[in-house]
Design a protein around this motif. Structure first.
Motif, PDB file in Angstrom:
ATOM      1  N   UNK A   1       0.842  -1.189   0.000  1.00  0.00           N
ATOM      2  CA  UNK A   1       0.000   0.000   0.000  1.00  0.00           C
ATOM      3  C   UNK A   1       0.884   1.248   0.000  1.00  0.00           C
ATOM      4  N   UNK A   2       0.558   2.189  -0.837  1.00  0.00           N
ATOM      5  CA  UNK A   2       1.316   3.434  -0.939  1.00  0.00           C
ATOM      6  C   UNK A   2       0.949   4.352   0.215  1.00  0.00           C
ATOM      7  N   UNK A   3       1.989   4.939   0.815  1.00  0.00           N
ATOM      8  CA  UNK A   3       1.735   5.887   1.904  1.00  0.00           C
ATOM      9  C   UNK A   3       1.156   7.171   1.333  1.00  0.00           C
ATOM     10  N   UNK A   4       0.179   7.707   2.029  1.00  0.00           N
ATOM     11  CA  UNK A   4      -0.446   8.949   1.609  1.00  0.00           C
ATOM     12  C   UNK A   4       0.517  10.116   1.812  1.00  0.00           C
ATOM     13  N   UNK A   5       0.404  11.152   0.985  1.00  0.00           N
ATOM     14  CA  UNK A   5       1.247  12.343   1.183  1.00  0.00           C
ATOM     15  C   UNK A   5       0.682  13.213   2.302  1.00  0.00           C
ATOM     16  N   UNK A   6       1.543  14.013   2.902  1.00  0.00           N
ATOM     17  CA  UNK A   6       1.081  14.994   3.883  1.00  0.00           C
ATOM     18  C   UNK A   6       0.437  16.145   3.126  1.00  0.00           C
ATOM     19  N   UNK A   7      -0.700  16.626   3.600  1.00  0.00           N
ATOM     20  CA  UNK A   7      -1.390  17.770   3.002  1.00  0.00           C
ATOM     21  C   UNK A   7      -1.527  18.840   4.080  1.00  0.00           C
ATOM     22  N   UNK A 151      -3.886  14.257  14.785  1.00  0.00           N
ATOM     23  CA  UNK A 151      -4.152  13.088  13.933  1.00  0.00           C
ATOM     24  C   UNK A 151      -5.283  13.358  12.948  1.00  0.00           C
ATOM     25  N   UNK A 152      -6.328  14.025  13.394  1.00  0.00           N
ATOM     26  CA  UNK A 152      -7.464  14.256  12.513  1.00  0.00           C
ATOM     27  C   UNK A 152      -7.150  15.235  11.385  1.00  0.00           C
ATOM     28  N   UNK A 153      -6.127  16.058  11.546  1.00  0.00           N
ATOM     29  CA  UNK A 153      -5.722  16.953  10.463  1.00  0.00           C
ATOM     30  C   UNK A 153      -4.442  16.473   9.784  1.00  0.00           C
ATOM     31  N   UNK A 154      -4.216  15.175   9.823  1.00  0.00           N
ATOM     32  CA  UNK A 154      -3.112  14.542   9.103  1.00  0.00           C
ATOM     33  C   UNK A 154      -3.715  13.549   8.120  1.00  0.00           C
ATOM     34  N   UNK A 155      -3.615  13.846   6.843  1.00  0.00           N
ATOM     35  CA  UNK A 155      -4.190  13.022   5.788  1.00  0.00           C
ATOM     36  C   UNK A 155      -3.680  11.582   5.828  1.00  0.00           C
ATOM     37  N   UNK A 159      -8.069   5.035  10.167  1.00  0.00           N
ATOM     38  CA  UNK A 159      -8.837   4.780   8.953  1.00  0.00           C
ATOM     39  C   UNK A 159      -9.508   6.012   8.350  1.00  0.00           C
ATOM     40  N   UNK A 160      -9.623   7.112   9.090  1.00  0.00           N
ATOM     41  CA  UNK A 160     -10.227   8.309   8.503  1.00  0.00           C
ATOM     42  C   UNK A 160      -9.697   9.550   9.210  1.00  0.00           C
ATOM     43  N   UNK A 161      -9.882  10.686   8.529  1.00  0.00           N
ATOM     44  CA  UNK A 161      -9.410  11.955   9.072  1.00  0.00           C
ATOM     45  C   UNK A 161     -10.209  13.082   8.439  1.00  0.00           C
ATOM     46  N   UNK A 162     -10.102  14.276   9.021  1.00  0.00           N
ATOM     47  CA  UNK A 162     -10.845  15.419   8.505  1.00  0.00           C
ATOM     48  C   UNK A 162     -10.348  15.876   7.129  1.00  0.00           C
ATOM     49  N   UNK A 169     -17.229  18.629   2.061  1.00  0.00           N
ATOM     50  CA  UNK A 169     -18.038  19.326   3.061  1.00  0.00           C
ATOM     51  C   UNK A 169     -19.153  20.153   2.446  1.00  0.00           C
ATOM     52  N   UNK A 170     -18.971  20.583   1.219  1.00  0.00           N
ATOM     53  CA  UNK A 170     -19.996  21.408   0.585  1.00  0.00           C
ATOM     54  C   UNK A 170     -20.782  20.676  -0.500  1.00  0.00           C
ATOM     55  N   UNK A 171     -20.720  19.331  -0.509  1.00  0.00           N
ATOM     56  CA  UNK A 171     -21.379  18.604  -1.590  1.00  0.00           C
ATOM     57  C   UNK A 171     -22.892  18.814  -1.603  1.00  0.00           C
TER      58      UNK A 171
END
Length: 176
Positions: A1-7, A151-155, A159-162, A169-171
């Motif tokens: 699995x590829x590690x996600x990038x930091x955003x 943690x919640x503001x780390x992409x 299993x999930x984060x903000x 959020x605006x869908x």
């Protein structure tokens, strides 16, 4: 699995106090330092007195500014007559984040025991901007950041984060 990038995420910090200045605002310093250390951006930082209208005006401006993703306030969450931050901001919430308050109090209880009931820490969404209303002590700011927000503001956090839900959020506004 590829590690996600930091955003990186863009934060604004508001200290609510009749007595503090930027020179002695340890709670605001705590949040600003943690935001920077995590690799995020501090868009703006201010101090405002315990005035409901002034608190609302600043946070509303930030929530309508597309350069701000998250607003963190510190101070004014107690029960004294001057503690008005939740009263000023909760009416702006389109969606409340009850889980934040519950988890914050659980973390806080481990450190200060039943004294945690004296905080009205809260959170919610305002115009697709996350708003967190934290107590005014540096310890409470550390607890909220270290125990939840970091943690919640780390992409990369699973299993999930903000961060991963921010584009959605605006869908509800995009439906025909």
């Amino acid at each position: 699995m590829t590690e996600r990038p930091f955003i990186p995420v863009r934060f604004a910090v508001l200290t609510v106090s009749d007595t503090r200045t930027l020179d002695d605002d340890r709670s605001g310093d705590t949040l600003a330092e943690r935001i920077a250390r995590a690799g995020h951006t501090l868009f703006d930082r201010r101090i405002v007195g315990d005035d409901r209208a002034a608190i609302t005006a600043i946070v509303k401006d930030w929530c309508w500014n597309q350069a701000v993703d998250v607003v963190l306030t510190t101070g004014g969450t107690g029960f004294t007559g001057r503690d008005v931050t939740p009263d000023a901001l909760e009416p702006m919430f389109e969606k409340r984040m009850d889980g934040f308050s519950a988890l914050f109090h659980r973390i806080s209880f481990e450190k200060i025991g039943t004294s945690t009931v004296q905080s009205r820490a809260t959170a919610g969404l305002c115009n697709q901007t996350f708003v967190f209303v934290l107590p005014g002590s540096p310890g409470a700011c550390r607890d909220a950041w270290d125990g939840i927000l970091e943690k919640q503001f780390d992409y990369r956090h699973t299993p999930c984060n903000f961060v991963e839900i921010m584009p959605r959020l605006d869908e509800h506004l995009k439906r025909g």
